[in-house]
Design an enzyme around this catalytic site. Structure first.
Site, mmCIF file in Angstrom:
data_model
loop_
_atom_site.group_PDB
_atom_site.id
_atom_site.type_symbol
_atom_site.label_atom_id
_atom_site.label_comp_id
_atom_site.label_asym_id
_atom_site.label_seq_id
_atom_site.Cartn_x
_atom_site.Cartn_y
_atom_site.Cartn_z
ATOM 1 N N HIS A 85 0.828 -1.211 0.000
ATOM 2 C CA HIS A 85 0.000 0.000 0.000
ATOM 3 C C HIS A 85 0.866 1.266 0.000
ATOM 4 O O HIS A 85 2.032 1.203 -0.319
ATOM 5 C CB HIS A 85 -1.002 -0.044 1.158
ATOM 6 C CG HIS A 85 -1.702 -1.374 1.208
ATOM 7 N ND1 HIS A 85 -2.774 -1.681 0.415
ATOM 8 C CD2 HIS A 85 -1.423 -2.504 1.919
ATOM 9 C CE1 HIS A 85 -3.135 -2.936 0.639
ATOM 10 N NE2 HIS A 85 -2.343 -3.461 1.539
ATOM 11 N N GLU A 112 -2.228 0.338 7.624
ATOM 12 C CA GLU A 112 -1.319 -0.727 7.195
ATOM 13 C C GLU A 112 -0.086 -0.175 6.475
ATOM 14 O O GLU A 112 1.032 -0.626 6.704
ATOM 15 C CB GLU A 112 -2.069 -1.700 6.266
ATOM 16 C CG GLU A 112 -1.219 -2.834 5.754
ATOM 17 C CD GLU A 112 -1.978 -3.767 4.805
ATOM 18 O OE1 GLU A 112 -3.181 -3.542 4.567
ATOM 19 O OE2 GLU A 112 -1.348 -4.719 4.311
ATOM 20 N N HIS A 129 2.813 -7.051 4.120
ATOM 21 C CA HIS A 129 1.463 -6.576 4.424
ATOM 22 C C HIS A 129 1.122 -6.913 5.860
ATOM 23 O O HIS A 129 1.780 -7.737 6.485
ATOM 24 C CB HIS A 129 0.440 -7.256 3.502
ATOM 25 C CG HIS A 129 0.492 -6.751 2.094
ATOM 26 N ND1 HIS A 129 -0.465 -5.912 1.573
ATOM 27 C CD2 HIS A 129 1.393 -6.951 1.115
ATOM 28 C CE1 HIS A 129 -0.143 -5.618 0.322
ATOM 29 N NE2 HIS A 129 0.983 -6.241 0.019
ATOM 30 N N GLU A 160 2.038 -11.717 5.494
ATOM 31 C CA GLU A 160 1.013 -11.006 6.272
ATOM 32 C C GLU A 160 1.486 -11.002 7.719
ATOM 33 O O GLU A 160 1.456 -12.026 8.400
ATOM 34 C CB GLU A 160 -0.344 -11.709 6.158
ATOM 35 C CG GLU A 160 -0.974 -11.609 4.764
ATOM 36 C CD GLU A 160 -1.646 -10.269 4.482
ATOM 37 O OE1 GLU A 160 -1.480 -9.312 5.271
ATOM 38 O OE2 GLU A 160 -2.355 -10.191 3.463
HETATM 39 ZN ZN LIG Z 1 -2.183 -5.273 2.517
#
Ligand SMILES: [Zn+2]
Length: 403
Positions: free
Chosen positions: A227, A242, A304, A368
């Site tokens: 992002h 995030e 992420h 993640e």
């Molecule tokens: Zn993400």
């Protein structure tokens, strides 16, 4: 962290389907009691996982009359049930959604889990090159829509989910992310691929060579801080974004890897969009892939943090797409380090069609790093201790991969 588990014996009593005028396929799962659910894509099959037993009266398959599918398979997994929808066409990005309808004693309707699947827009399917868009956008994506995009965004649904098998077994449910994908034509050098008449997508292809052993020294690694800029990624209860967690960890990881002799590039080093503000998902994600290709990277690592509607879900997971013999091995090396050294759940290594790990030529993973939707993990991930330790462990996993 999952609270324990009195197994409510929720049971599925029926699975129905219907198609509306817009050709949307709706699948409705009747359940005797409230039940968690999740959705994920597995190849060309859409899976709706419901945390309920399959009632004996529910058939194992059902014929369906839809442009999207000819049948449903209802698979009894013991503590949960999976409704599998083998798709006849590839879906556009975020073109399915699942939600629940509460028990309605007035009408006698039970608790229901509903899955709506939208067919591809006719205007898009005419395009020659690209067929499908798959993104690694999180559940909560606030990315604005590009006005002139030819991809129909009017079918964007806020959430979609990925089955979290581990959490499922603990009588919990999770919502993860959409797995959509975009096939872009491969070319030897920088190439333009027609996405549609109006939209061009620049695709850079590297030399296609990557090294997988011989130590970290001299290896080329591209890090992708998930992002950025107009796209905050998932957002925590206190407003933490995030994009602002992934960037510092990526920077720390860069430093550690460089200390060990690697050459490290980053898709972004500040709070920016990589392609540009308000690009389409495909443009933005391809721009990240292009960085990895441009430098003929040996490896691409996308960072992420996860998010789920189930606030109890937590832990690390590492995603890969098996396009080379080394993607899974890389994912395992990283996930094993994270799982062994943090007191959070090990959600394991998972295969997914995420754009940046699928549409890139070299081994790649998407990590993640815990759940921003989990209060305990949100507090953790904001801290230097967590960020440094995560960076160090990912570096160790990468080092082990190249050993
Ligand atoms: Zn993400």
């Amino acid at each position: 962290m999952l609270l324990g588990a009195v197994a409510q014996a929720a049971q599925i009593t029926d699975v129905k389907w219907g198609v509306n005028k817009a050709d949307v396929l709706r699948i409705v799962v009747d359940v005797t009691d409230t039940a968690g659910y999740a959705v994920d894509m597995e190849g060309d099959t859409l899976n709706l996982t419901v945390n309920a037993d399959k009632g004996a009266q529910v058939p194992h398959s059902k014929a369906v009359k839809s442009s999207l599918a000819d049948s449903l398979k209802i698979v009894d997994k013991g503590s949960y049930t999976v409704v599998r929808v083998p798709l006849k066409q590839r879906l556009l990005e975020k073109s399915y959604k699942a939600f629940v309808l509460k028990k309605d004693s007035a009408t006698g309707r039970p608790f229901r889990v509903v899955l709506d699947v939208m067919p591809r827009q006719a205007s898009y399917s005419g395009s020659g090159a690209a067929t499908t868009v798959v993104s690694n956008r999180p559940v909560v994506s606030n990315r604005p829509t590009k006005n002139n995009s030819s991809i129909k965004k009017n079918i964007v649904i806020k959430t979609s989910t990925a089955a979290d098998k581990k959490a499922d077994k603990k009588k919990s449910s999770s919502k993860n992310k959409n797995d959509n994908k975009k096939n872009t034509a491969a070319a030897k050098t920088e190439t333009k691929v027609n996405k549609s008449d109006a939209d061009k997508l620049a695709v850079i292809k590297g030399n296609g060579r990557f090294r997988t052993s011989g130590g970290l020294d001299g290896k080329i690694i591209t890090l992708d801080a998930g992002h950025g800029g107009s796209d905050p990624g998932a957002i925590g209860s206190d407003g933490t974004k995030e994009k602002n967690i992934t960037l510092p960890i990526a920077k720390m990881l860069k430093e550690i890897l460089e200390d060990k002799g690697a050459k490290v590039y980053m898709t972004r080093t500040t709070d920016v969009d990589v392609f540009g503000p308000n690009a389409s998902d495909a443009e933005e994600l391809q721009a990240r892939v292009n960085v990895g290709e441009k430098y003929n990277s040996d490896m691409f690592v996308s960072l992420h943090v996860n998010s789920s509607v189930n606030k109890n879900v937590g832990g690390f997971s590492t995603y890969y797409y098996p396009k080379t013999d080394n993607d899974l091995r890389l994912a395992k090396n990283i996930q094993n380090k994270l799982a062994a050294n943090f007191g959070v759940d090990d959600l394991g290594v998972r295969q997914a069609n995420f754009y940046v790990i699928k549409r890139i030529s070299m081994p790649a993973v998407l990590v993640e790093m815990c759940f921003i939707s989990n209060e305990k993990e949100l507090t953790l991930m904001k801290g230097q201790w967590f960020q440094k330790k995560t960076a160090r462990l990912i570096a160790e996993g990468i080092e082990k991969y190249f050993a």
